[in-house]
Scaffold this motif. Structure first.
Motif, PDB file in Angstrom:
ATOM      1  N   LYS A   8       0.841  -1.201   0.000  1.00 35.51           N
ATOM      2  CA  LYS A   8       0.000   0.000   0.000  1.00 35.51           C
ATOM      3  C   LYS A   8       0.873   1.248   0.000  1.00 35.51           C
ATOM      4  O   LYS A   8       0.579   2.227  -0.692  1.00 35.51           O
ATOM      5  CB  LYS A   8      -0.939   0.010   1.204  1.00 35.51           C
ATOM      6  N   TYR A   9       1.960   1.236   0.779  1.00 36.14           N
ATOM      7  CA  TYR A   9       2.891   2.369   0.798  1.00 36.14           C
ATOM      8  C   TYR A   9       3.483   2.589  -0.605  1.00 36.14           C
ATOM      9  O   TYR A   9       3.585   3.730  -1.079  1.00 36.14           O
ATOM     10  CB  TYR A   9       4.012   2.109   1.798  1.00 36.14           C
ATOM     11  N   ILE A  10       3.855   1.496  -1.264  1.00 33.94           N
ATOM     12  CA  ILE A  10       4.427   1.602  -2.612  1.00 33.94           C
ATOM     13  C   ILE A  10       3.436   2.254  -3.566  1.00 33.94           C
ATOM     14  O   ILE A  10       3.787   3.154  -4.340  1.00 33.94           O
ATOM     15  CB  ILE A  10       4.839   0.204  -3.129  1.00 33.94           C
ATOM     16  N   SER A  48      -1.546  -3.610 -10.723  1.00 36.10           N
ATOM     17  CA  SER A  48      -1.506  -2.348  -9.992  1.00 36.10           C
ATOM     18  C   SER A  48      -0.404  -1.415 -10.459  1.00 36.10           C
ATOM     19  O   SER A  48      -0.426  -0.224 -10.147  1.00 36.10           O
ATOM     20  CB  SER A  48      -1.330  -2.618  -8.490  1.00 36.10           C
ATOM     21  N   LEU A  49       0.577  -1.930 -11.195  1.00 35.97           N
ATOM     22  CA  LEU A  49       1.673  -1.113 -11.712  1.00 35.97           C
ATOM     23  C   LEU A  49       2.399  -1.885 -12.801  1.00 35.97           C
ATOM     24  O   LEU A  49       2.089  -3.046 -13.077  1.00 35.97           O
ATOM     25  CB  LEU A  49       2.639  -0.719 -10.572  1.00 35.97           C
ATOM     26  N   ALA A 177      -7.391  -6.777   2.460  1.00 35.40           N
ATOM     27  CA  ALA A 177      -6.220  -7.237   3.214  1.00 35.40           C
ATOM     28  C   ALA A 177      -6.562  -7.211   4.691  1.00 35.40           C
ATOM     29  O   ALA A 177      -7.115  -6.227   5.185  1.00 35.40           O
ATOM     30  CB  ALA A 177      -5.018  -6.342   2.933  1.00 35.40           C
ATOM     31  N   LYS A 178      -6.253  -8.273   5.394  1.00 37.19           N
ATOM     32  CA  LYS A 178      -6.686  -8.396   6.788  1.00 37.19           C
ATOM     33  C   LYS A 178      -6.087  -7.334   7.692  1.00 37.19           C
ATOM     34  O   LYS A 178      -6.659  -6.975   8.711  1.00 37.19           O
ATOM     35  CB  LYS A 178      -6.367  -9.782   7.327  1.00 37.19           C
ATOM     36  N   ARG A 214      -5.068  -8.676  -2.142  1.00 37.67           N
ATOM     37  CA  ARG A 214      -4.701  -7.597  -3.055  1.00 37.67           C
ATOM     38  C   ARG A 214      -4.740  -6.257  -2.321  1.00 37.67           C
ATOM     39  O   ARG A 214      -5.606  -6.018  -1.496  1.00 37.67           O
ATOM     40  CB  ARG A 214      -5.663  -7.522  -4.237  1.00 37.67           C
ATOM     41  N   VAL A 215      -3.795  -5.388  -2.651  1.00 33.31           N
ATOM     42  CA  VAL A 215      -3.796  -4.062  -2.051  1.00 33.31           C
ATOM     43  C   VAL A 215      -3.846  -3.002  -3.135  1.00 33.31           C
ATOM     44  O   VAL A 215      -3.507  -3.253  -4.293  1.00 33.31           O
ATOM     45  CB  VAL A 215      -2.546  -3.834  -1.164  1.00 33.31           C
ATOM     46  N   SER A 216      -4.300  -1.811  -2.752  1.00 33.88           N
ATOM     47  CA  SER A 216      -4.323  -0.678  -3.661  1.00 33.88           C
ATOM     48  C   SER A 216      -4.181   0.590  -2.834  1.00 33.88           C
ATOM     49  O   SER A 216      -4.117   0.528  -1.605  1.00 33.88           O
ATOM     50  CB  SER A 216      -5.628  -0.667  -4.458  1.00 33.88           C
ATOM     51  N   PHE A 217      -4.105   1.768  -3.491  1.00 28.12           N
ATOM     52  CA  PHE A 217      -3.724   2.961  -2.752  1.00 28.12           C
ATOM     53  C   PHE A 217      -4.857   3.640  -2.007  1.00 28.12           C
ATOM     54  O   PHE A 217      -4.618   4.479  -1.142  1.00 28.12           O
ATOM     55  CB  PHE A 217      -3.035   3.973  -3.685  1.00 28.12           C
TER      56      PHE A 217
END
Length: 253
Positions: A8-10, A48-49, A177-178, A214-217
């Motif tokens: 998420k930071y990325i 995502s990128l 994400a947990k 999965r993560v996102s911003f």
């Protein structure tokens, strides 16, 4: 820092800076460059990128809009299963919000079998699917038409916030994400869903198993903000416990 938090930071940095480098990320996060490369590899796999030599860049603007056509044919069986389960929670007299996800599009097909319900949506695909159903009251919010075939923007958000309320909301997102909660990759869609969540009594998160982890911003919601998570298969025990801790009912059939 756990992997979902790093990723998420990325994505936050990528959104702010327009590009990221492995060396700078490793330094900022106090991890090895190999760890960052693994994170970038996973984020690229999740659309995502796009990785480059020594770093990463966005995928032509927003990953959400780029992958629209691909999502229509991705995990179709899982999404159809989830849509059928979700429809079993809709009854005569209900007023429901549907977001502009592909899963709610499949749900709209199931809803055609029902009578005496009201559907409020920002999805042009849902509107097209239900517009000929005389037994369903259909309300579409206005606004800017996005590449996701949906109404977004200030007008659409204000319309939902000030004019519409539902006893149930059905929505999807980019991932879950947990350690973080429910995440989205498009700020405009995120704004629409947040207003729907605020004006709904019961919230149903529709999540095919491919989105777990999965993560996102953009953070859309915490687990405490939803009442049900409908998915095609049981997630890992840690996520199940996180849902239980927030009184979220997990539904798989």
């Amino acid at each position: 820092m756990l992997a979902p938090e790093r990723q998420k930071y990325i994505l936050d940095e990528l959104f702010k800076e327009g590009a990221v480098t492995v060396s700078k990320l490793a330094s900022n996060l106090s991890v090895t460059e190999e760890t960052i490369r693994r994170d970038l590899e996973k984020l690229e796999k999740n659309e995502s990128l796009r990785r480059t030599h020594g770093g990463a860049v966005p995928i032509d603007g927003t990953t959400y809009e780029l992958s629209l056509e691909k999502r229509k044919s991705t995990n179709v069986e899982a999404k159809q299963k989830i849509a059928a389960i979700a429809t079993s929670f809709v009854f005569s007299g209900d007023t429901i919000f549907l977001d502009a996800s592909t899963t709610t599009f499949f749900m709209a097909k199931e809803l055609k079998k029902l009578k005496n319900i009201t559907v409020i949506t920002n999805s042009l695909r849902v509107v097209a699917e239900l517009s000929s159903c005389e037994h369903i009251k259909l309300i579409s919010v206005g606004g800017i038409v996005s590449a996701n075939q949906s109404f977004v923007g200030t007008l659409a958000e204000r319309s939902i916030k000030e004019s519409y309320f539902a006893n149930k909301m059905f929505f999807s997102a980019k991932g879950i994400a947990k350690e973080i909660g429910i995440l989205e990759s498009n700020e405009q869609e995120c704004g629409i869903k947040m207003n729907m969540l605020a004006n709904s009594e019961n919230k149903f998160f529709l999540c095919d198993s491919a989105k777990v982890g999965r993560v996102s911003f953009a953070k859309l919601a915490s687990f405490a903000d939803i009442d049900y998570m409908i998915t095609d298969k049981e997630p890992d025990e840690e996520l199940i416990e996180a849902l239980k801790d927030n009184n979220v009912k997990l539904v798989t059939e």
